[in-house]
Design a protein around this motif. Structure first.
Motif: not given
Length: 72
Positions: A61-63, A66-68
């Motif tokens: 979810r964190e990744r 971050g990419s969004a």
């Protein structure tokens, strides 16, 4: 009654990974496990496997967040 401990084979089947990947998770400490019996076979507590899965969901979810954010 549900089993408290799983074999490493059970873990790799559940996660759909190779045995080498399973051993790596245990050796690095990412997935806590114990060695039992005279042959020192690895056992993973079912609760530890569930906790590992939850940590991986949180990491994913964190990744994605971050990419969004990086995309715009």
């Amino acid at each position: 009654m549900e089993k408290r401990f799983l074999s490493l084979a059970d873990v790799v089947e559940t996660l759909n990974i190779s045995m080498a990947q399973g051993y790596a998770l245990v050796r690095t400490g990412d997935l806590p496990a114990i060695q039992v019996g005279p042959k020192k076979v690895w056992r993973v507590e079912a609760a530890e496997l569930e906790a590992y899965i939850e940590r991986m969901y949180a990491k994913s979810r964190e990744r994605l967040k971050g990419s969004a954010a990086a995309d715009g």
